[in-house]
Design a protein around this motif. Structure first.
Motif, short mmCIF file in Angstrom:
data_model
loop_
_atom_site.label_atom_id
_atom_site.label_comp_id
_atom_site.label_asym_id
_atom_site.label_seq_id
_atom_site.Cartn_x
_atom_site.Cartn_y
_atom_site.Cartn_z
N VAL A 182 -21.01 -2.05 -24.66
CA VAL A 182 -22.08 -2.80 -25.31
C VAL A 182 -23.44 -2.23 -24.90
O VAL A 182 -24.35 -2.07 -25.74
CB VAL A 182 -21.98 -4.31 -24.99
CG1 VAL A 182 -23.24 -5.05 -25.38
CG2 VAL A 182 -20.77 -4.91 -25.69
N VAL A 183 -23.59 -1.89 -23.63
CA VAL A 183 -24.85 -1.30 -23.17
C VAL A 183 -25.07 0.05 -23.83
O VAL A 183 -26.19 0.35 -24.29
CB VAL A 183 -24.84 -1.18 -21.63
CG1 VAL A 183 -25.99 -0.32 -21.14
CG2 VAL A 183 -24.91 -2.56 -20.99
N ARG A 184 -24.03 0.89 -23.90
CA ARG A 184 -24.17 2.20 -24.56
C ARG A 184 -24.53 2.03 -26.04
O ARG A 184 -25.37 2.77 -26.58
CB ARG A 184 -22.85 2.98 -24.47
CG ARG A 184 -22.68 3.65 -23.14
CD ARG A 184 -21.45 4.51 -23.09
NE ARG A 184 -21.42 5.48 -24.18
CZ ARG A 184 -20.34 6.13 -24.57
NH1 ARG A 184 -19.20 5.91 -23.96
NH2 ARG A 184 -20.38 6.99 -25.56
N TRP A 185 -23.90 1.07 -26.69
CA TRP A 185 -24.16 0.82 -28.11
C TRP A 185 -25.60 0.37 -28.30
O TRP A 185 -26.30 0.85 -29.20
CB TRP A 185 -23.18 -0.22 -28.63
CG TRP A 185 -23.35 -0.60 -30.05
CD1 TRP A 185 -23.68 0.22 -31.08
CD2 TRP A 185 -23.22 -1.90 -30.60
NE1 TRP A 185 -23.74 -0.49 -32.26
CE2 TRP A 185 -23.46 -1.80 -31.98
CE3 TRP A 185 -22.89 -3.13 -30.06
CZ2 TRP A 185 -23.41 -2.90 -32.82
CZ3 TRP A 185 -22.83 -4.22 -30.91
CH2 TRP A 185 -23.09 -4.09 -32.28
N LYS A 186 -26.08 -0.52 -27.46
CA LYS A 186 -27.44 -1.02 -27.59
C LYS A 186 -28.45 0.09 -27.33
O LYS A 186 -29.48 0.19 -28.02
CB LYS A 186 -27.66 -2.20 -26.63
CG LYS A 186 -28.89 -2.99 -26.91
CD LYS A 186 -28.78 -3.63 -28.27
CE LYS A 186 -29.98 -4.51 -28.55
NZ LYS A 186 -29.95 -5.05 -29.89
N ARG A 187 -28.20 0.94 -26.35
CA ARG A 187 -29.10 2.07 -26.08
C ARG A 187 -29.15 3.02 -27.28
O ARG A 187 -30.22 3.50 -27.66
CB ARG A 187 -28.64 2.84 -24.85
CG ARG A 187 -28.97 2.15 -23.56
CD ARG A 187 -28.51 2.98 -22.38
NE ARG A 187 -28.76 2.29 -21.13
CZ ARG A 187 -28.20 2.59 -19.98
NH1 ARG A 187 -27.33 3.61 -19.91
NH2 ARG A 187 -28.49 1.91 -18.91
N ALA A 188 -27.98 3.29 -27.86
CA ALA A 188 -27.94 4.17 -29.02
C ALA A 188 -28.70 3.54 -30.19
O ALA A 188 -29.43 4.23 -30.92
CB ALA A 188 -26.50 4.45 -29.42
N GLU A 189 -28.58 2.23 -30.35
CA GLU A 189 -29.30 1.53 -31.41
C GLU A 189 -30.80 1.60 -31.18
O GLU A 189 -31.57 1.86 -32.13
CB GLU A 189 -28.85 0.06 -31.45
CG GLU A 189 -29.51 -0.74 -32.54
CD GLU A 189 -29.10 -2.21 -32.50
OE1 GLU A 189 -29.71 -2.97 -33.27
OE2 GLU A 189 -28.21 -2.59 -31.71
N LEU A 190 -31.24 1.43 -29.95
CA LEU A 190 -32.67 1.51 -29.64
C LEU A 190 -33.21 2.92 -29.86
O LEU A 190 -34.32 3.11 -30.37
CB LEU A 190 -32.94 1.03 -28.22
CG LEU A 190 -32.72 -0.46 -27.96
CD1 LEU A 190 -32.85 -0.77 -26.48
CD2 LEU A 190 -33.68 -1.29 -28.79
N ARG A 191 -32.42 3.93 -29.47
CA ARG A 191 -32.84 5.32 -29.72
C ARG A 191 -32.95 5.59 -31.22
O ARG A 191 -33.88 6.25 -31.68
CB ARG A 191 -31.84 6.30 -29.10
CG ARG A 191 -32.05 6.52 -27.64
CD ARG A 191 -31.21 7.71 -27.15
NE ARG A 191 -30.66 7.33 -25.88
CZ ARG A 191 -29.38 7.12 -25.60
NH1 ARG A 191 -28.47 7.30 -26.53
NH2 ARG A 191 -29.00 6.76 -24.41
N HIS A 192 -31.98 5.07 -31.97
CA HIS A 192 -31.99 5.24 -33.43
C HIS A 192 -33.22 4.57 -34.04
O HIS A 192 -33.90 5.16 -34.90
CB HIS A 192 -30.71 4.67 -34.02
CG HIS A 192 -30.63 4.79 -35.51
ND1 HIS A 192 -30.46 6.00 -36.15
CD2 HIS A 192 -30.69 3.84 -36.49
CE1 HIS A 192 -30.43 5.81 -37.45
NE2 HIS A 192 -30.56 4.49 -37.68
#
Length: 163
Positions: free
Chosen positions: A143-153
């Protein structure tokens, strides 16, 4: 008024009895439970080959669980395997209680299944809990990795809109 006073005194007597009983139980502490555990432990012949095999099986399963903690699919297989072992414990207990003379020196398999619950289900449930906790940590990490990727996107999208 006298009825109220007698009811209050009766209630106070009941409360006093409850407090005395609780105090006695707290003073005795865990000693009775510890005595029962020690009696259970000494009643078992730990040198029987099938018991050593059972303990070895649980040890091996724990080692496999620890070494495969990064392989989620395999962990789910182990989780289901352990829970299936717990599910079928009653049937296993019945079969073993009928055939105990073939592999044991005494009948450990009572109708309530206390022995099998302690030495079969207990370790399997502990291993299942370890797998469950590991899976929860893995999910939190994802979930943390997904959220970081979403914020980068989102940052890339907002930067490309500014340009």
């Amino acid at each position: 008024m006298d009825e109220l006073r007698s009811a209050m005194e009766e209630h106070m007597d009941q409360m006093s009895d409850l407090i005395q009983k609780l105090s006695f139980e707290l003073q005795s502490g865990l000693r009775p439970a510890l005595d029962n555990f020690i009696g259970f432990f000494h009643a078992i012949d730990w040198k029987e080959p099938w018991l050593m095999g059972l303990l070895g099986f649980h040890g091996l399963l724990l080692i496999i669980t620890i070494f495969t903690r990064k392989r989620t699919n395999f962990q789910m297989f182990l989780f289901l395997f352990a829970l299936a072992g717990v599910y079928f414990a009653e049937g296993i207990n019945k079969i073993l209680s009928k055939n105990w003379k073939k592999f044991a020196t005494q009948n450990y398999f009572d109708p309530n299944g206390v022995f099998l619950s302690a030495l079969w289900c207990g370790p399997l449930l502990v291993i299942s809990m370890i797998i469950l906790i590991n899976t929860l940590f893995t999910l939190c990490y994802l979930v943390v990795r997904w959220k970081r990727a979403e914020l980068r996107h989102r940052a890339r999208l907002s930067q490309s809109k500014e340009d």
